[in-house]
Design a protein around this motif. Structure first.
Motif, PDB file in Angstrom:
ATOM      1  N   ALA A  83      -3.232  -3.516   1.938  1.00  0.00           N
ATOM      2  CA  ALA A  83      -3.573  -2.928   3.344  1.00  0.00           C
ATOM      3  C   ALA A  83      -5.040  -3.410   4.157  1.00  0.00           C
ATOM      4  N   GLN A  84      -6.063  -2.467   2.793  1.00  0.00           N
ATOM      5  CA  GLN A  84      -6.957  -2.734   3.387  1.00  0.00           C
ATOM      6  C   GLN A  84      -7.395  -3.922   4.034  1.00  0.00           C
ATOM      7  N   LEU A  85      -7.617  -4.610   2.637  1.00  0.00           N
ATOM      8  CA  LEU A  85      -7.528  -6.305   2.974  1.00  0.00           C
ATOM      9  C   LEU A  85      -6.970  -7.169   4.048  1.00  0.00           C
ATOM     10  N   GLY A  86      -5.530  -6.643   4.321  1.00  0.00           N
ATOM     11  CA  GLY A  86      -4.748  -6.944   5.554  1.00  0.00           C
ATOM     12  C   GLY A  86      -5.634  -7.105   6.777  1.00  0.00           C
ATOM     13  N   GLN A  87      -6.250  -5.324   7.413  1.00  0.00           N
ATOM     14  CA  GLN A  87      -6.846  -5.444   7.403  1.00  0.00           C
ATOM     15  C   GLN A  87      -7.885  -6.223   8.541  1.00  0.00           C
TER      16      GLN A  87
END
Length: 212
Positions: A33-37
């Motif tokens: 989720a963090q890398l997607g953001q």
């Protein structure tokens, strides 16, 4: 498990967790989720694998249930992954013919990472590695979108909660609100909202196809 974002690298996330198997799965989801953001979804598979190995090594060699911390840092070119625990014993890379799982995680790092190492800290040790994660055009757009949405929320990025799931939901709600506001703006200024949406869709499809 919770995290926060600061500005030491361009992007930084700190994720404390308990070293148990169930938390490893949640940790992978938080990383994805963090890398997607941040706009680097193409690095998710590598990062998840590295994080899994590092977290599993903590469980096996430091102790199940101990407190540990994962730190992610991204500077547009490399993703740095750090696993911190309170054990002072530095792991060593065993011989390549090691038949058990004693050093599988470290061998994995040596294969996947552009660089990696271990270091003693004030309270224990850190095992770190860096993965090549350059941002393309689409990634820059995602990064700009996240920055816009955070500003639109009226929140300071340094203090905004970045618990992966909660932050993802909040950003999604802001996307809807922002698009609605932009459509109101286009109408008030005499533009056709459908035409604006069609043009945006064309840009998106063209850039997606070019990046494929």
């Amino acid at each position: 498990m919770s995290g926060n974002t600061t500005g030491e690298y361009r992007h930084r996330s700190v994720l404390p967790f308990e070293a148990v198997p169930a938390e490893v799965r949640l940790l992978r989801r938080s990383v994805a989720a963090q890398l997607g953001q941040w706009g680097v979804p193409h690095s998710v598979a590598e990062a998840e694998l590295v994080v899994t190995e590092l977290a599993t090594n903590v469980i096996k060699h430091v102790g199940e249930g101990v407190s540990a911390t994962l730190i992610l840092e991204w500077d547009r070119e490399r993703l740095r992954v750090e696993m911190h625990d309170k054990n002072l014993s530095l792991p060593a890379l065993p011989a390549t013919n090691c038949e058990d799982e004693c050093g599988r995680g470290l061998h994995m790092l040596s294969v996947l990472a552009a660089d990696w190492g271990t270091v003693l800290t004030a309270v224990g040790k850190s095992v770190w590695c860096e993965i090549a994660a350059p941002a393309g055009r689409a990634c820059h757009r995602v990064e700009r979108a996240v920055h816009t949405l955070r500003s639109y929320q009226g929140a300071n990025e340094a203090t905004l909660s970045t618990h992966a799931r909660r932050d993802e939901v909040a950003l999604k709600e802001s996307v809807v609100e922002l698009i609605a506001d932009l459509l109101h703006w286009t109408t008030v200024n005499g533009h056709d909202p459908d035409d604006i949406l069609d043009q945006a869709q064309m840009h998106f499809e063209a850039e997606t196809e070019a990046a494929a």
